[in-house]
Design a protein around this motif. Structure first.
Motif, PDB file in Angstrom:
ATOM      1  N   GLU A  72       0.803  -1.218   0.000  1.00  0.00           N
ATOM      2  CA  GLU A  72       0.000   0.000   0.000  1.00  0.00           C
ATOM      3  C   GLU A  72       0.842   1.277   0.000  1.00  0.00           C
ATOM      4  O   GLU A  72       0.371   2.332  -0.421  1.00  0.00           O
ATOM      5  N   ILE A  73       2.091   1.189   0.444  1.00  0.00           N
ATOM      6  CA  ILE A  73       2.957   2.378   0.487  1.00  0.00           C
ATOM      7  C   ILE A  73       3.183   2.951  -0.913  1.00  0.00           C
ATOM      8  O   ILE A  73       3.347   4.151  -1.081  1.00  0.00           O
ATOM      9  N   LYS A  74       3.166   2.093  -1.919  1.00  0.00           N
ATOM     10  CA  LYS A  74       3.433   2.540  -3.293  1.00  0.00           C
ATOM     11  C   LYS A  74       2.426   3.601  -3.741  1.00  0.00           C
ATOM     12  O   LYS A  74       2.797   4.534  -4.456  1.00  0.00           O
ATOM     13  N   LEU A  80       7.376   8.695   0.254  1.00  0.00           N
ATOM     14  CA  LEU A  80       8.250   7.906   1.129  1.00  0.00           C
ATOM     15  C   LEU A  80       8.763   6.684   0.389  1.00  0.00           C
ATOM     16  O   LEU A  80       9.944   6.348   0.489  1.00  0.00           O
ATOM     17  N   HIS A  81       7.898   6.036  -0.375  1.00  0.00           N
ATOM     18  CA  HIS A  81       8.323   4.848  -1.119  1.00  0.00           C
ATOM     19  C   HIS A  81       9.459   5.191  -2.084  1.00  0.00           C
ATOM     20  O   HIS A  81      10.473   4.481  -2.149  1.00  0.00           O
ATOM     21  N   THR A  82       9.317   6.288  -2.814  1.00  0.00           N
ATOM     22  CA  THR A  82      10.360   6.725  -3.751  1.00  0.00           C
ATOM     23  C   THR A  82      11.662   7.014  -3.011  1.00  0.00           C
ATOM     24  O   THR A  82      12.748   6.611  -3.452  1.00  0.00           O
ATOM     25  N   TYR A  95       7.667  -6.833  -0.754  1.00  0.00           N
ATOM     26  CA  TYR A  95       6.379  -6.242  -0.426  1.00  0.00           C
ATOM     27  C   TYR A  95       5.390  -7.323  -0.007  1.00  0.00           C
ATOM     28  O   TYR A  95       5.386  -8.418  -0.571  1.00  0.00           O
ATOM     29  N   VAL A  96       4.591  -6.984   0.981  1.00  0.00           N
ATOM     30  CA  VAL A  96       3.487  -7.816   1.433  1.00  0.00           C
ATOM     31  C   VAL A  96       2.295  -6.881   1.648  1.00  0.00           C
ATOM     32  O   VAL A  96       2.466  -5.660   1.659  1.00  0.00           O
TER      33      VAL A  96
END
Length: 131
Positions: A72-74, A80-82, A95-96
């Motif tokens: 979900e962070i994407k 933040l993901h970047t 990823y999970v």
């Protein structure tokens, strides 16, 4: 007194006891942590300390073999993901789902709770070895 590295005695002790594939979780201030799981609560105010400042300090002291993030962070926290993908490009990212990440808490040596208040700012750090 320690001269450098992580000064927090609880975090330093956990890092000293880690073996290969043991995990440490850095969490935002909203991640539910079961009562029986050790938690080092660093949060002092909303946003303080930040997720990234705590991760940076741990990465300097810990051999990290892999980072595990919620899928979900994407979408929900793409900035933040970047940042994580760029700053820690030499560390594999897995990823999970967020639900699976929460299930992994029971296997962690410790959860380090930050004051971070952005969505899905949680990471499982899997310990590697120096050799």
């Amino acid at each position: 007194m320690k001269k450098s590295g992580i000064l927090n005695r609880d975090i330093a002790a956990v890092l000293a006891r880690l073996g290969h594939t043991d995990t440490v979780i850095i969490a935002d201030c909203g991640l539910p942590i079961p009562d029986h799981i050790p938690c080092i609560d660093l949060s002092i105010r909303l946003g303080k300390p930040s997720f990234t400042s705590v991760l940076e300090a741990l990465e300097e002291d810990m051999v990290i073999e892999k980072m595990i993030l919620a899928n979900e962070i994407k979408i929900k926290n793409s900035g933040l993901h970047t940042h994580l993908a760029k700053q820690y490009s030499k560390i594999p990212l897995d990823y999970v789902s967020h639900e699976e990440l929460k299930e992994c808490i029971v296997d962690a040596k410790v959860v380090i709770r930050t004051g971070e208040a952005t969505p899905y700012a949680n990471v499982i750090l899997q310990a590697g070895v120096l050799f």
